[in-house]
Motif scaffolding. Structure first.
Motif, PDB file in Angstrom:
ATOM      1  N   LEU A  12       0.671  -1.244   0.072  1.00 61.47           N
ATOM      2  CA  LEU A  12      -0.086   0.206  -0.067  1.00 61.47           C
ATOM      3  C   LEU A  12       0.756   1.148   0.061  1.00 61.47           C
ATOM      4  N   GLU A  13       2.001   1.021   0.444  1.00 58.26           N
ATOM      5  CA  GLU A  13       2.850   2.241   0.537  1.00 58.26           C
ATOM      6  C   GLU A  13       3.442   2.676  -0.974  1.00 58.26           C
ATOM      7  N   ALA A  14       3.392   1.509  -1.715  1.00 66.43           N
ATOM      8  CA  ALA A  14       3.654   1.845  -3.297  1.00 66.43           C
ATOM      9  C   ALA A  14       2.762   2.538  -3.809  1.00 66.43           C
ATOM     10  N   VAL A  15       1.562   1.956  -3.392  1.00 65.34           N
ATOM     11  CA  VAL A  15       0.106   2.642  -3.945  1.00 65.34           C
ATOM     12  C   VAL A  15       0.181   4.019  -3.887  1.00 65.34           C
ATOM     13  N   TRP A  16       0.077   4.354  -2.404  1.00 63.36           N
ATOM     14  CA  TRP A  16       0.027   5.866  -2.198  1.00 63.36           C
ATOM     15  C   TRP A  16       1.283   6.572  -2.810  1.00 63.36           C
ATOM     16  N   ALA A  17       2.463   5.950  -3.044  1.00 59.81           N
ATOM     17  CA  ALA A  17       3.198   6.944  -3.588  1.00 59.81           C
ATOM     18  C   ALA A  17       3.289   7.032  -4.897  1.00 59.81           C
ATOM     19  N   SER A  18       2.600   6.111  -5.627  1.00 57.56           N
ATOM     20  CA  SER A  18       2.376   6.222  -7.045  1.00 57.56           C
ATOM     21  C   SER A  18       1.155   7.137  -7.298  1.00 57.56           C
ATOM     22  N   ALA A  19       0.188   7.023  -6.497  1.00 55.01           N
ATOM     23  CA  ALA A  19      -1.005   7.875  -6.431  1.00 55.01           C
ATOM     24  C   ALA A  19      -0.619   9.256  -6.119  1.00 55.01           C
ATOM     25  N   LEU A  20       0.147   9.637  -5.420  1.00 55.61           N
ATOM     26  CA  LEU A  20       0.627  10.839  -5.079  1.00 55.61           C
ATOM     27  C   LEU A  20       1.206  11.465  -6.174  1.00 55.61           C
ATOM     28  N   ALA A  21       2.138  10.766  -6.891  1.00 64.06           N
ATOM     29  CA  ALA A  21       2.617  11.150  -8.222  1.00 64.06           C
ATOM     30  C   ALA A  21       1.623  11.463  -9.308  1.00 64.06           C
ATOM     31  N   ALA A  22       0.687  10.515  -9.536  1.00 61.42           N
ATOM     32  CA  ALA A  22      -0.497  10.608 -10.377  1.00 61.42           C
ATOM     33  C   ALA A  22      -1.314  11.888 -10.152  1.00 61.42           C
ATOM     34  N   SER A  23      -1.478  12.235  -8.855  1.00 60.64           N
ATOM     35  CA  SER A  23      -2.233  13.156  -8.440  1.00 60.64           C
ATOM     36  C   SER A  23      -1.926  14.733  -9.064  1.00 60.64           C
ATOM     37  N   GLN A  24      -0.634  14.565  -9.463  1.00 61.39           N
ATOM     38  CA  GLN A  24      -0.194  16.168  -9.946  1.00 61.39           C
ATOM     39  C   GLN A  24      -0.363  17.245  -9.119  1.00 61.39           C
ATOM     40  N   GLY A  25       0.140  17.112  -7.862  1.00 58.77           N
ATOM     41  CA  GLY A  25      -0.085  17.920  -6.897  1.00 58.77           C
ATOM     42  C   GLY A  25      -1.657  18.135  -6.070  1.00 58.77           C
ATOM     43  N   PHE A  26      -2.048  17.038  -6.235  1.00 59.93           N
ATOM     44  CA  PHE A  26      -3.571  17.044  -5.658  1.00 59.93           C
ATOM     45  C   PHE A  26      -4.671  17.729  -6.545  1.00 59.93           C
ATOM     46  N   ARG A  27      -4.227  17.674  -7.860  1.00 55.80           N
ATOM     47  CA  ARG A  27      -5.163  18.563  -8.685  1.00 55.80           C
ATOM     48  C   ARG A  27      -6.000  17.468  -9.655  1.00 55.80           C
ATOM     49  N   TRP A  29      -8.570  14.510  -8.730  1.00 58.04           N
ATOM     50  CA  TRP A  29      -9.030  13.802  -7.557  1.00 58.04           C
ATOM     51  C   TRP A  29      -8.912  12.278  -7.367  1.00 58.04           C
ATOM     52  N   LYS A  30      -9.184  11.578  -8.525  1.00 58.12           N
ATOM     53  CA  LYS A  30      -9.109  10.293  -8.104  1.00 58.12           C
ATOM     54  C   LYS A  30      -7.896   9.698  -7.810  1.00 58.12           C
ATOM     55  N   PRO A  31      -6.603   9.889  -8.318  1.00 56.93           N
ATOM     56  CA  PRO A  31      -5.392   9.669  -7.561  1.00 56.93           C
ATOM     57  C   PRO A  31      -5.198  10.241  -6.294  1.00 56.93           C
ATOM     58  N   ALA A  32      -5.840  11.438  -5.956  1.00 56.19           N
ATOM     59  CA  ALA A  32      -5.531  12.028  -4.708  1.00 56.19           C
ATOM     60  C   ALA A  32      -6.446  11.284  -3.733  1.00 56.19           C
ATOM     61  N   ALA A  33      -7.566  10.986  -4.142  1.00 59.70           N
ATOM     62  CA  ALA A  33      -8.515   9.919  -3.201  1.00 59.70           C
ATOM     63  C   ALA A  33      -7.717   8.695  -2.941  1.00 59.70           C
ATOM     64  N   LEU A  34      -7.125   8.115  -3.841  1.00 60.20           N
ATOM     65  CA  LEU A  34      -6.361   6.935  -3.652  1.00 60.20           C
ATOM     66  C   LEU A  34      -5.295   6.995  -2.971  1.00 60.20           C
ATOM     67  N   PHE A  35      -4.622   8.196  -3.002  1.00 60.27           N
ATOM     68  CA  PHE A  35      -3.521   8.497  -2.148  1.00 60.27           C
ATOM     69  C   PHE A  35      -3.991   8.378  -0.659  1.00 60.27           C
ATOM     70  N   LEU A  36      -5.191   9.105  -0.257  1.00 57.65           N
ATOM     71  CA  LEU A  36      -5.504   9.505   1.126  1.00 57.65           C
ATOM     72  C   LEU A  36      -5.834   7.994   1.627  1.00 57.65           C
ATOM     73  N   VAL A  37      -6.790   7.020   0.885  1.00 61.44           N
ATOM     74  CA  VAL A  37      -7.188   5.977   1.215  1.00 61.44           C
ATOM     75  C   VAL A  37      -6.018   4.924   1.638  1.00 61.44           C
ATOM     76  N   SER A  38      -5.189   4.855   0.541  1.00 62.72           N
ATOM     77  CA  SER A  38      -4.068   3.981   0.569  1.00 62.72           C
ATOM     78  C   SER A  38      -3.093   4.349   1.729  1.00 62.72           C
ATOM     79  N   SER A  39      -2.832   5.761   1.852  1.00 60.89           N
ATOM     80  CA  SER A  39      -1.866   6.124   2.932  1.00 60.89           C
ATOM     81  C   SER A  39      -2.272   5.677   4.369  1.00 60.89           C
ATOM     82  N   ILE A  40      -3.714   5.957   4.745  1.00 62.87           N
ATOM     83  CA  ILE A  40      -4.105   5.671   6.107  1.00 62.87           C
ATOM     84  C   ILE A  40      -4.148   4.370   6.023  1.00 62.87           C
TER      85      ILE A  40
END
Length: 104
Positions: A12-27, A29-40
């Motif tokens: 899940l750490e790999a998931v949130w790191a990749s999602a964070l990059a894909a979110s493009q600075g939280f711009r 929303w889908k990768p940003a939401a995946l980042f939030l859920v997977s990081s928690i």
């Protein structure tokens, strides 16, 4: 059980790191939401595993799994170049994580 939770948390750490990059600075929303859920979930799993496993070993395994899978994913998606040296160093990292499990 703690080892299984720790391994899943590392994934899940790999998931949130990749999602964070894909979110493009939280711009985006889908990768940003995946980042939030997977990081928690990843942090919660790490915290659970640390109740039974040594802190240093738990953290090293968690980071090792996450870093290795994140780097492999970046190579698969061609965001990073797959070189012999990089692959050898990732193999060394995996070997070190397995070694930590063996001596725990």
């Amino acid at each position: 059980m703690s080892w299984i939770v720790l391994i899943v948390s590392g994934v899940l750490e790999a998931v949130w790191a990749s999602a964070l990059a894909a979110s493009q600075g939280f711009r985006r929303w889908k990768p940003a939401a995946l980042f939030l859920v997977s990081s928690i979930a990843s942090m919660a799993g790490l915290a659970y595993a640390m109740k039974e496993l040594p802190v240093g070993t738990s953290y090293a395994v968690w980071v090792g799994i996450g870093a290795c899978l994140t780097a492999v994913w970046a190579m698969i998606t061609r965001q990073e170049k797959a070189t012999v040296a990089r692959i050898a160093l990732l193999a060394l990292l995996v070997g070190s994580v397995v070694g930590l499990k063996a001596v725990s």
